[in-house]
Design a protein around this motif. Structure first.
Motif, short mmCIF file in Angstrom:
data_model
loop_
_atom_site.label_atom_id
_atom_site.label_comp_id
_atom_site.label_asym_id
_atom_site.label_seq_id
_atom_site.Cartn_x
_atom_site.Cartn_y
_atom_site.Cartn_z
N ALA A 10 20.76 -2.69 -1.03
CA ALA A 10 21.45 -2.89 0.25
C ALA A 10 20.47 -3.11 1.39
CB ALA A 10 22.35 -1.69 0.54
N ILE A 11 19.35 -2.40 1.36
CA ILE A 11 18.31 -2.59 2.38
C ILE A 11 17.81 -4.04 2.35
CG2 ILE A 11 15.92 -2.03 3.00
CD1 ILE A 11 16.55 0.85 1.94
N MET A 12 17.52 -4.54 1.16
CA MET A 12 17.00 -5.90 1.05
C MET A 12 18.03 -6.93 1.50
SD MET A 12 14.79 -5.59 -2.47
CE MET A 12 14.08 -7.23 -2.32
N ASP A 13 19.30 -6.69 1.18
CA ASP A 13 20.34 -7.60 1.65
C ASP A 13 20.36 -7.66 3.18
OD1 ASP A 13 21.13 -8.23 -0.90
OD2 ASP A 13 22.83 -6.83 -0.94
N ALA A 63 12.89 -12.28 6.68
CA ALA A 63 13.53 -13.15 5.69
C ALA A 63 12.53 -13.87 4.80
CB ALA A 63 14.43 -14.15 6.40
N ALA A 64 11.56 -14.55 5.39
CA ALA A 64 10.62 -15.34 4.59
C ALA A 64 9.79 -14.46 3.67
CB ALA A 64 9.72 -16.16 5.51
N ASN A 65 9.37 -13.31 4.17
CA ASN A 65 8.50 -12.46 3.39
C ASN A 65 9.21 -11.81 2.21
OD1 ASN A 65 6.75 -9.60 3.25
ND2 ASN A 65 5.57 -11.46 3.64
N ARG A 84 16.93 -9.47 4.49
CA ARG A 84 16.75 -10.88 4.12
C ARG A 84 17.38 -11.84 5.12
NH1 ARG A 84 17.22 -9.69 -2.00
NH2 ARG A 84 15.12 -10.20 -2.75
N VAL A 85 18.28 -11.37 5.95
CA VAL A 85 18.89 -12.26 6.94
C VAL A 85 18.32 -12.01 8.33
CG1 VAL A 85 21.01 -12.44 5.61
CG2 VAL A 85 20.82 -10.66 7.35
N LYS A 86 17.25 -11.21 8.42
CA LYS A 86 16.64 -10.90 9.70
C LYS A 86 15.44 -11.82 9.98
CE LYS A 86 19.21 -7.52 11.01
NZ LYS A 86 20.01 -7.66 12.23
N GLU A 127 12.95 -8.82 16.57
CA GLU A 127 14.30 -8.31 16.34
C GLU A 127 15.06 -8.05 17.64
OE1 GLU A 127 15.95 -7.76 13.22
OE2 GLU A 127 14.33 -9.17 12.80
N GLY A 128 14.34 -7.86 18.73
CA GLY A 128 14.99 -7.61 20.01
C GLY A 128 15.40 -6.16 20.19
#
Length: 289
Positions: free
Chosen positions: A221-224, A233-235, A227-229, A72-73
């Motif tokens: 909202a957490i999942m949204d 995302a894949a998991n 999911r783009v991180k 994530e940096g």
């Protein structure tokens, strides 16, 4: 009746202030002392300004793994002078020292999933998504409920990395301003550490349980967000909101187990070298005017 003190800032969806809780002795957790949150990577400059200048943020307790941090940096708070960062992973095998760069390694719960698939184990005390993993039935022991499974999972944090749990509590107690505890979603790892901190200063079970369960309001909202991180995302692709949502019985079982095995949260902390003076220091931090 418990009402979450949500902190609505751009870049987070599960941040709240634990101020306002009343202990069994009648003391009150003061506002702007202990915050909890999901991942802080997306905070905007305006949000950082609110946290540092208005809320007095001085310390960040990051419970993510080394792999998550690498993928994530650095978040924007890393660049802020005067904000201290404390990184305490809750996984035994998670280390910054490896022949494979952390950014290229699988997340610990993904490794556990593969191990489970290879061995056919009945249950694995591992995260299969950021906070918490999904709950396929084969991961539980026969007859084990969702809440029993997850309360044992949270106990595995205490068994695997008691050093990190205690260090996180020391970081909270030693902060000279507001401290925020966070992980990826701000529910399980964060919920365990924050729950211990609250219990250590005398907050009753019902309030600790209600605060833990409040994250269910923000799961979609957490999942949204996650999911783009890159790290998640894949998991998260096939996970549902229902699978990810915390329940009151999970934290209730965790606290009951601590009572039965150790005489409570302070009893467990005592086994890890936590002293009455540490408790008093934490009480001064969270309760004193």
């Amino acid at each position: 009746m418990y009402r979450p003190n949500w902190i609505e800032l751009d870049g987070v969806v599960n941040m709240r202030d634990l101020g306002g809780m009343v202990t069994t002795d009648g003391d009150t957790v003061r506002p702007r002392r202990l915050l909890r949150s999901d991942n802080l990577q997306d905070l905007t400059p305006e949000s950082v300004e609110v946290l540092v200048s208005r809320l007095g943020l001085r310390d960040v307790v990051d419970l993510r793994t080394h792999v998550e941090v690498a993928k994530e940096g650095d978040g924007p708070l890393r660049a802020v002078a005067g904000v201290r960062h404390h990184h305490h992973t809750l996984y035994r095998e998670d280390s910054a020292e490896s022949g494979i760069p952390a950014a290229e390694r699988a997340l610990p719960w993904e490794t556990d999933e593969r191990r489970h698939a290879a061995t056919g184990a009945a249950t694995v005390a591992s995260e299969v998504s950021p906070e918490p993993p999904s709950e396929p039935e084969q991961r539980r022991s026969p007859g084990q409920s969702h809440d029993e499974f997850w309360s044992e999972h949270y106990l595995s944090y205490l068994a695997s990395r008691p050093d990190s749990v205690v260090a996180a509590l020391h970081a909270i107690a030693s902060s000279d301003g507001a401290v925020v505890v966070h992980c990826a979603a701000g529910k399980d790892r964060t919920g365990t550490v924050v729950g211990l901190a609250l219990k250590a200063v005398g907050v009753p079970d019902d309030l600790v349980i209600a605060d833990y369960a409040a994250s269910a309001e923000r799961v979609a909202a957490i999942m949204d967000r996650l999911r783009v991180k890159p790290a998640y995302a894949a998991n998260l692709r096939d996970k549902t909101v229902a699978q990810q949502s915390p329940t009151t019985d999970t934290m209730r079982l965790l606290l009951t187990t601590l009572d039965e095995r150790y005489g409570g949260a302070l009893g467990w902390l005592d086994t890890q070298g936590w002293t009455p003076s540490d408790t008093e220091r934490l009480r001064r931090k969270l309760l004193d005017d």
